[in-house]
Design an enzyme around this catalytic site. Sequence first.
Site: not given
Ligand code: BGC
Length: 465
Positions: A88, A151, A204
């Site tokens: 996004r 993320s 995130d």
């Molecule tokens: C990632 C994290 C992320 C989480 C939620 C996990 O697979 O390692 O960095 O915050 O997913 O998206």
Amino acid sequence: MTKNVLDITKIPNAPDSLKALLTQLQQEFYVSDEKIDQMIKSLHEEMTDGLKKEDGLLPMIPSYVTGRPTGKEKGTYLSLDLGGTNLRVCQVQLNGDTTFELFQQKFTITKEAKEATLFDWIAQCVDIFVENHKITPDAGKTFIPCGFTFSFPVIQTGIARGNLLMWNKGFTVPNTVGRDVVLMTQDAFMRKHLNVKIVAIINDTVGSLMATSYSHPDCQMGIIFGTGTNACYWEKVENIKKWQTQEGAQPEEMVINMEWGAFDNRLVNLPYTPHDNKLNRKSQNHGLQVFEKMISGLYLGEVIRNALLWLIDRRELFNGRSSDILNGAYSLDTAYVSAIVADESSDLSEIKLIFENTMQISDTTLLDRQVIKNVCKLIGGRAKRLSAAAMCAVLLWRPELLEKSISVGIDGSMYQFYPGFEESLIREAKRILGEEKASRLTLTLAKDGSGVGAAIVAMIVCRDT
Ligand code: BGC
């Protein structure tokens, strides 16, 4: 097993041979209160270890976010939110009265981007957005400042610096692990002659925390219960033993990105079953993110599919029949599981539709569908209980915060769409924290948290530097 726990073996007309297998599944997937208490203790041990060492049991990554928003911040900022499925690109207008406006364009991440061209693809999307919305640098500035929500696990070395620890969620971009994500993005922007500058990179969960804080100043924790799972919270800097403090004024607190999906990678505490092990063995990052593989949306349907195939192989489901689709890995999407659990019709017509039309298994019986629903409820119920336990463990880590009202910002498809997920978090919080403390807790949907949170952090960085 306590009295009010679902008993999946109580299906009318189930033959004894089926009941015996369901009893076995129930014993494997049931998590007792004692197990939950023990899990909270070991999560605390892993948190302590991760705050002490760079290669601790949990990553416990310093985020370099040290300032809280007040809700009075004003201005328009650009942000990027790279998740497992979409990018996004957002323009966020902070109104200064705890409200904001968000203009966003969603780009579905292509297979080629996930496997090869990610950073140039991101630059192309940002270029389209900046052109469409005619965004230019503020008067007297050369660059448009931008916050980036990423993320995936990144070991940060500064607010706009961080090396990729590993990919997950099906991403495999070569020659990127161990390298600085901001530099790779910025280089791609330069190749496209884009005058956008990444001034902050955040996880995130940090986005959820910061976005919720804008309207709830008592927010202390951000969680994602979605495709993946993770949490962050405010930690006292004196407790972050591994963090080399910089010269000059020291912040009192910093947000820690826990990367709790990596909890119990040693496989010593969580209630693993052969169905979890089957998934783990065949998955990306085998042996890593094992907690995430038990509770998050990317994997829940797959653990359930493994358990259903186990019943099929013993001729206790669909009379031993399967289909190419059901045999295919990850074909039982967690969105189907949500629909299955929510099916209250007398003939379980939604389940019939999913298994006969989508999974291509003809002539399912009512008994088959009851079995499917019960297995989904059992394994989904485990995910809900483990999720709640992890949330409560973090709240108990700083018990003084529970003396006052406290909010938690949560986002993600499991929290938003899995039937009864939020109710389960609240129910378990009452049991684990006690009624009085739980009554001070507010769970808030951090909708668009990643986009808004990154814009808020970009704003704080521009304000404070
Ligand atoms: C990632 C994290 C992320 C989480 C939620 C996990 O697979 O390692 O960095 O915050 O997913 O998206």
